[in-house]
Design a protein around this motif. Structure first.
Motif, short mmCIF file in Angstrom:
data_model
loop_
_atom_site.label_atom_id
_atom_site.label_comp_id
_atom_site.label_asym_id
_atom_site.label_seq_id
_atom_site.Cartn_x
_atom_site.Cartn_y
_atom_site.Cartn_z
N SER A 41 -23.58 69.49 26.27
CA SER A 41 -22.16 69.28 27.29
C SER A 41 -22.24 68.46 28.41
O SER A 41 -23.29 67.85 28.59
CB SER A 41 -22.27 70.78 27.67
OG SER A 41 -22.72 70.93 29.11
N ASP A 42 -21.16 68.15 28.59
CA ASP A 42 -20.98 67.27 30.28
C ASP A 42 -21.81 65.85 29.78
O ASP A 42 -22.58 65.40 30.61
CB ASP A 42 -21.73 68.03 31.01
CG ASP A 42 -20.94 69.40 31.52
OD1 ASP A 42 -19.87 69.17 32.53
OD2 ASP A 42 -20.96 70.42 30.85
N LEU A 43 -21.21 65.37 28.76
CA LEU A 43 -21.83 64.03 28.46
C LEU A 43 -21.24 62.91 29.27
O LEU A 43 -22.07 61.79 29.40
CB LEU A 43 -21.36 63.77 26.81
CG LEU A 43 -21.78 64.75 25.84
CD1 LEU A 43 -21.10 64.67 24.82
CD2 LEU A 43 -23.42 65.08 25.82
N GLY A 197 -17.94 70.35 26.01
CA GLY A 197 -16.82 69.94 27.07
C GLY A 197 -17.32 68.70 27.92
O GLY A 197 -18.51 68.47 28.00
N ASP A 198 -16.25 67.80 28.39
CA ASP A 198 -16.62 66.77 29.20
C ASP A 198 -17.23 65.77 28.37
O ASP A 198 -18.48 65.46 29.13
CB ASP A 198 -17.22 67.39 30.47
CG ASP A 198 -16.17 67.84 31.38
OD1 ASP A 198 -14.96 67.82 30.89
OD2 ASP A 198 -16.42 68.38 32.62
N ILE A 199 -16.53 65.20 27.66
CA ILE A 199 -17.13 63.91 27.14
C ILE A 199 -16.69 62.64 28.01
O ILE A 199 -17.29 61.56 27.98
CB ILE A 199 -16.28 63.67 25.59
CG1 ILE A 199 -16.79 64.90 24.75
CG2 ILE A 199 -16.55 62.37 25.10
CD1 ILE A 199 -15.86 65.14 23.40
N GLY A 224 -13.51 70.12 27.89
CA GLY A 224 -13.80 70.35 29.34
C GLY A 224 -12.77 70.03 30.17
O GLY A 224 -11.62 69.17 29.69
N ASN A 225 -12.60 70.18 31.43
CA ASN A 225 -11.62 69.69 32.29
C ASN A 225 -11.43 68.34 32.34
O ASN A 225 -10.10 67.84 32.41
CB ASN A 225 -11.82 70.25 33.92
CG ASN A 225 -13.30 69.79 34.14
OD1 ASN A 225 -13.94 69.77 33.48
ND2 ASN A 225 -13.45 69.99 35.68
N HIS A 226 -12.39 67.45 32.01
CA HIS A 226 -11.99 65.92 31.94
C HIS A 226 -11.50 65.48 30.59
O HIS A 226 -10.58 64.71 30.61
CB HIS A 226 -13.44 65.27 32.31
CG HIS A 226 -13.72 65.16 33.62
ND1 HIS A 226 -13.50 64.46 34.68
CD2 HIS A 226 -14.56 66.33 34.01
CE1 HIS A 226 -13.93 64.83 35.83
NE2 HIS A 226 -14.79 65.92 35.72
N ASP A 227 -11.79 66.32 29.64
CA ASP A 227 -11.11 66.12 28.35
C ASP A 227 -9.83 66.44 28.39
O ASP A 227 -8.72 65.38 27.96
CB ASP A 227 -11.88 66.62 27.24
CG ASP A 227 -13.24 66.60 27.18
OD1 ASP A 227 -13.80 65.35 27.53
OD2 ASP A 227 -14.22 67.37 27.11
N ILE A 412 -17.67 78.09 26.15
CA ILE A 412 -16.43 77.83 26.92
C ILE A 412 -16.92 76.97 27.80
O ILE A 412 -18.00 77.23 28.58
CB ILE A 412 -15.93 79.20 27.35
CG1 ILE A 412 -14.80 79.02 28.35
CG2 ILE A 412 -16.93 79.92 28.04
CD1 ILE A 412 -13.93 80.24 28.37
N HIS A 413 -16.30 75.94 28.11
CA HIS A 413 -16.74 74.80 29.02
C HIS A 413 -16.96 75.34 30.54
O HIS A 413 -18.18 75.16 31.21
CB HIS A 413 -15.72 73.63 29.27
CG HIS A 413 -16.18 72.61 30.47
ND1 HIS A 413 -17.22 71.70 30.14
CD2 HIS A 413 -15.65 72.25 31.44
CE1 HIS A 413 -17.39 71.13 31.20
NE2 HIS A 413 -16.26 71.29 32.05
N GLY A 414 -15.97 76.03 31.08
CA GLY A 414 -16.02 76.37 32.52
C GLY A 414 -16.27 77.72 32.90
O GLY A 414 -17.49 78.17 33.23
N GLY A 532 -20.76 75.02 30.02
CA GLY A 532 -21.13 73.71 30.60
C GLY A 532 -20.57 73.66 31.99
O GLY A 532 -21.04 74.68 32.70
N HIS A 533 -20.29 72.53 32.52
CA HIS A 533 -19.47 72.51 33.67
C HIS A 533 -19.97 72.39 35.06
O HIS A 533 -19.75 71.39 35.72
CB HIS A 533 -18.19 73.27 33.80
CG HIS A 533 -17.34 73.14 34.78
ND1 HIS A 533 -16.56 71.85 34.91
CD2 HIS A 533 -16.61 74.23 35.76
CE1 HIS A 533 -15.56 72.17 35.85
NE2 HIS A 533 -15.77 73.34 36.36
N THR A 534 -20.98 73.23 35.29
CA THR A 534 -21.70 73.15 36.44
C THR A 534 -22.94 72.80 36.36
O THR A 534 -23.82 73.49 35.74
CB THR A 534 -21.79 74.58 37.27
OG1 THR A 534 -21.90 75.41 36.32
CG2 THR A 534 -20.32 74.95 37.80
MN LIG Z 1 -16.57 69.78 33.88
#
Ligand SMILES: [Mn+2]
Ligand SMILES: O=P(O)(O)OC[C@H]1O[C@](O)(COP(=O)(O)O)[C@@H](O)[C@@H]1O
Length: 643
Positions: A41-43, A197-199, A224-227, A412-414, A532-534
């Motif tokens: 995650s969070d690449l 998430g978050d590529i 992810g939120n950025h995606d 789940i990402h967040g 992921g995420h944090t």
């Molecule tokens: Mn994130």
């Protein structure tokens, strides 16, 4: 209806033998150990580090090599061999340069082909022959199968096999064969990849990550939120578009926009040149080794301000037309005293620093200048007409979901937005309240609708994609507000704080995780939540495994920008038939370093869970589908062949 369906199925399985063979085949697969799942995650655009993890299967490739060759090869030779499997093209080049005559090189080829051929059956022991065949390099399937299925009992065949290998070498095919088999090994070691998430954003090469994923044999993505910010921009949300450009400017990554996705930034630059000067708060973060002239840096600083101000303006009409987003606190441009350069937030007045309000009309601060409007129209047009971006976004939509239930786990990402008591938080959308899984499902529906209707730029669906980026009940954001404005313009750090959803402390409790798993119809005794995420701050002793093992957080920070706060370069998770293992990765220096020195900093492993009995395919999501297929084939057998 059922007969119609069976008639159709009978076209494919048009003899009794075919039906029976398929049933036997599927039953046999059900009995095999489950394949290895790999979670990342969070690449965040860190392609080099990501592809390394992908190629080494978070250490699994080397583990297999060590299992087979530990009595035969030294640690150094094992490292060399592993590097060959990770980066076959480059490593072969280096090796070829080491030999000064063909005879030695050929001896090396012959030994190496033998070794890699021995690795394949071990790496594929969990798969059927047919699955292995699909993973082999197409042009060499026949040759490889001859080599793979040799048995030593017929020693007279030995000569025949070494002849094949010699021929491969003398015909100049050794490199291609080794390269093909190296990729086969990589593919066999990991059966399925989950990208939690978050590529996109912060790092320099998200596009290359997307290409690698497009070419990967089996995967799913949890956005992810950025995606979703990128999906939003492509779906017509100008505020999402302003955000991605702002983040690219901030991290000095505008070439992703211009050179990679072919979006012309000239109009934005012209606007920026006209209204903005140098400004310390908007200089790009220096995190790459990129050489940059003072002039370039100044241009980026100006673009950064231009797009940030457009973003702040664009947020306001959305906040006003969607009162249930509950974001009126974020109407900051209206709370500024433009004469005194001050802002009043929740009763406190702060002076503003590094301001750049040249395009703001204090009487109507959300009004875009005509030039700003035109710039955004042009940018949106180019974004929506970038073929490469379209391909990447379509792939994100095809493989992605907001959350995933997979083999009993919740990915789940967040977060799952909850209150202090652990109850699912409710959000009212168009007079209807949603919470828990239902809320996430409606979010996803809006996102898909916005993507499908890209020409509409201000409907609820499009606004909702932005809400997923920054709204308080977004399962991707998980914070109460995003304080971007404050971080640019207010010195007092107290205003920068982004309060997290209670989820982030409550998820330490097993009871809460169990409730969330139940909300998603998952067995709380078996399942885990994977987030992921944090960034996990290993440096401060934070443990990525929480709630008695029910919760696993795998964002250890591939993102270079965040590594100083985490003290580590990312976690990944492996889940095979024996259980789950968390892998902590040390800082990845470079591919060149791995190639030359075999430096593949060994990852620390922590056992998350150990299966008491080896898990079989029959107990997985895939197994469930196979069982359904078997049932259908049995019905066909009865219907057509009276068996
Ligand atoms: Mn994130
Ligand atoms: O580090 P930056 O670039 O200032 O970004 C900070 C912003 O990123 C966020 O943390 C969201 O990004 P992440 O999903 O990577 O955490 C926001 O909450 C925050 O405002």
């Amino acid at each position: 209806m059922k007969e119609k369906f069976l008639d159709l199925l009978a076209q494919k399985y048009d003899s009794e033998e075919k039906v029976v063979t398929e049933i036997i085949n599927l039953e046999a697969i059900l009995d095999l150990p489950k394949g290895t799942e790999h979670f990342v995650s969070d690449l965040h655009g860190e392609y080099q580090a990501f592809q390394h993890v992908l190629r080494n299967g978070s250490g699994k490739v080397k583990e297999k090599i060590r299992d087979i060759f530990k009595h035969e090869l030294s640690e150094e030779e094992i490292n060399e061999f592993a590097t060959l499997v990770y980066y076959p093209e480059e490593k072969l080049q280096l090796i070829r340069d080491q030999f000064d005559n063909n005879q030695e090189l050929n001896a090396w080829y012959s030994k190496t082909i033998d070794q890699i051929i021995r690795l394949i059956p071990y790496a594929s022991s969990k798969y059927t022959r047919s699955k292995l065949r699909k993973a082999l390099p197409k042009q060499f399937v026949y040759i490889i199968e001859e080599l793979l299925y040799k048995t030593d009992e017929y020693t007279n065949k030995k000569h025949y096999y070494s002849k094949i290998v010699q021929k491969v070498i003398s015909l100049g095919q050794a490199d291609k064969l080794i390269i093909g088999l190296a990729y086969t090994t990589q593919q066999l070691v990991v059966d399925h990849l989950h990208v939690v998430g978050d590529i996109y954003d912060r790092g320099p090469e998200p596009d290359k990550i997307m290409e690698a994923l497009i070419n990967y044999h089996s995967l799913d993505i949890q956005w992810g939120n950025h995606d979703v910010l990128w999906i939003g921009a492509f779906s017509g949300s100008k505020v999402c578009l302003a955000n991605i450009l702002r983040i690219c400017a901030r991290y000095d990554n505008l070439d992703i926009i211009e050179d990679v996705y072919g979006i012309n930034l000239r109009p934005l630059l012209n606007l920026a040149e006209k209204y903005y000067e140098d400004n310390p708060a908007f200089r790009p973060k220096r995190h790459s080794n990129k050489q940059q002239s003072a002039e370039e840096q100044l241009q980026i600083t100006k673009i950064h301000q231009a797009i940030a101000m457009i973003q702040f303006k664009l947020e306001m009409p959305i906040i006003k037309r969607r009162t249930y987003f509950n974001m009126s606190k974020r109407l900051l441009l209206e709370k500024i005293d433009y004469e005194n350069n001050e802002i009043t937030i929740q009763g406190n007045t702060y002076s503003l620093e590094n301001t750049c309000f040249a395009t703001i009309n204090p009487d109507q601060p959300d009004e875009l200048l005509e030039e700003e409007k035109q710039v955004m129209d042009k940018l949106l047009f180019s974004v929506q007409h970038s073929e490469k971006l379209a391909r990447h976004m379509e792939f994100l939509m095809k493989k992605g979901t907001l959350y995933l239930r997979y083999n009993g786990n919740l990915l789940i990402h967040g977060c799952m937005p909850i209150d202090e008591n652990g109850n699912m938080e409710k959000m009212v959308i168009e007079n209807k309240a949603y919470a828990g899984r239902e809320l996430l499902d409606i979010f996803e529906q809006y996102l898909r609708y916005a993507f499908a209707n890209r020409e509409v730029t201000d409907d609820l669906a499009t606004d909702m994609v932005w809400y997923l980026w920054t709204g308080e009940y977004s399962s991707l954001f998980g914070k109460r507000e995003m304080t971007t404005f404050e971080r640019y313009f207010i010195k007092d750090k107290a205003t920068h704080k982004e309060r997290k959803n209670p989820y982030y402390y409550l998820r330490e409790k097993e009871e809460i995780c169990r409730r969330i798993l139940e909300e998603f119809d998952l067995d709380p005794d078996q399942g885990h939540i994977i987030n992921g995420h944090t960034p996990v701050k290993e440096i401060d002793g934070e443990n990525p495994i929480k709630a008695n093992g029910k919760m696993i957080v795998i964002d250890g920070g591939f993102s270079k920008a965040y590594q100083p706060t985490t003290g580590i370069a990312g976690y990944t998770l492996l889940y095979n038939s024996f259980g789950m293992q968390l892998v902590a990765h040390q800082h990845f220096s470079s591919k060149e370093d791995v190639l030359r020195n075999g430096n593949d900093v060994l990852s620390v492993r922590r056992l998350v869970d150990k299966e008491l009995e080896r898990k079989k395919v029959s107990e997985t999501n895939v197994g469930e589908k196979l069982i359904q297929e078997i049932n259908m084939l049995n019905s066909l057998l009865k219907y057509r062949y009276m068996k």
